[in-house]
Enzyme design. Sequence first.
Site, short mmCIF file in Angstrom:
data_model
loop_
_atom_site.label_atom_id
_atom_site.label_comp_id
_atom_site.label_asym_id
_atom_site.label_seq_id
_atom_site.Cartn_x
_atom_site.Cartn_y
_atom_site.Cartn_z
N CYS A 30 0.53 -1.15 0.44
CA CYS A 30 -0.07 -0.44 0.02
C CYS A 30 1.07 1.46 -0.02
O CYS A 30 1.65 2.19 0.49
CB CYS A 30 -0.91 -0.04 1.65
SG CYS A 30 -2.37 1.45 1.34
N HIS A 97 3.70 -6.22 -6.95
CA HIS A 97 3.44 -4.94 -8.10
C HIS A 97 4.11 -4.36 -8.58
O HIS A 97 4.87 -3.94 -7.89
CB HIS A 97 2.51 -3.73 -6.93
CG HIS A 97 1.50 -2.86 -7.43
ND1 HIS A 97 0.83 -2.13 -7.00
CD2 HIS A 97 1.62 -2.86 -8.56
CE1 HIS A 97 -0.06 -1.41 -7.84
NE2 HIS A 97 1.38 -1.81 -9.34
N GLY A 131 -0.35 -5.41 -11.97
CA GLY A 131 0.15 -3.98 -12.33
C GLY A 131 -0.31 -4.28 -14.30
O GLY A 131 0.75 -5.33 -14.61
#
Length: 333
Positions: A30, A97, A131
């Site tokens: 995050c 990610h 992604g």
Amino acid sequence: QFCANDPEVFVQAALLAQDYCDAIDLNLGCPQMIAKRGHYGAFLQEEWDLLQRMILLANEKLSVPITCKIRVFPEVDKTVKYAQMLEKAGCQLLTVHGRTKEQKGPLAGVASWEHIHAVRKAVSIPVFANGNIQCLRDVEECIRKTGVHGVMSAEGNLHNPALFEGRNPLVWEMAEEYLEIVQKYPCPLSYVRAHLFKLWHHTLQVYQQLREELAKVKTLEGIVDVNRELKLRCQEEIAKQKEGEKPGEGLPFFHWICQPYIRPGPKERCKENGAGGTEKGVRGKRALEEEEDGSSELLSKNKQKKKLRNPNKTFDPSLKPKYAKCDQCGNPK
């Protein structure tokens, strides 16, 4: 999935959940400001000793596997060492990610599959990629280029929930199906509104008045009515369509069909703002609003929307209720 920064607290929470799930995931991806303030997510990626302690303790105490989701470092080598450290500590599946923690919002840019591929080659545990996934073709290409065992999608899946079926359905089909689920399993209206804003994103650029109605409506029935009106407007448009007519605004499909939203990058935003296309021209909304009115008292767009929904709402910090703070983390109890 938990966010955490304390091994004992993380494991206590995981123990409460382990009988109801197949694995416990530690969110180290995050990048939001709330994660920075709370000291979790991608803002722990330099604290390898702490992360090792969290994963080691979780492995020792839990009966289910521990997995992690991470963001990458700018350097491929450092990202690989990071992934290897997590694997050694006991992480049993890694989702990567392919963006750095700075790549978010208008600065998101393209995720690096090169980083993901390097991690996949360097560890022996399963690796998932995250992604650049906007359609099923992207999923297939990602697996081919990175060699990962699985693929996740966040924003692409919010705009088209049928992404992994390889379909681009009519928006109202997905919206109606979602609203049926909400009626069966109620949740806060803000969640419902947020999902419909994603699903109807392109249509709401056309019907701005309905966008405002969706923002202001205060009941689920009201939201269902706005959804029905959006469907009717689209069906009217379809009925008036001329043969051979093509989608507008550079979209691959007509706005009433589920499709990705390609977020404009810094340069496009700068051009829109007349800033010559340089990153220095990207300024906060608040700064631009203050310039226009010469007042720092102006409410942000987000607060203006909240005020529309609740005219009695106040943003004066001195009038907010005071809550006792937790001795351990400093957040309100």
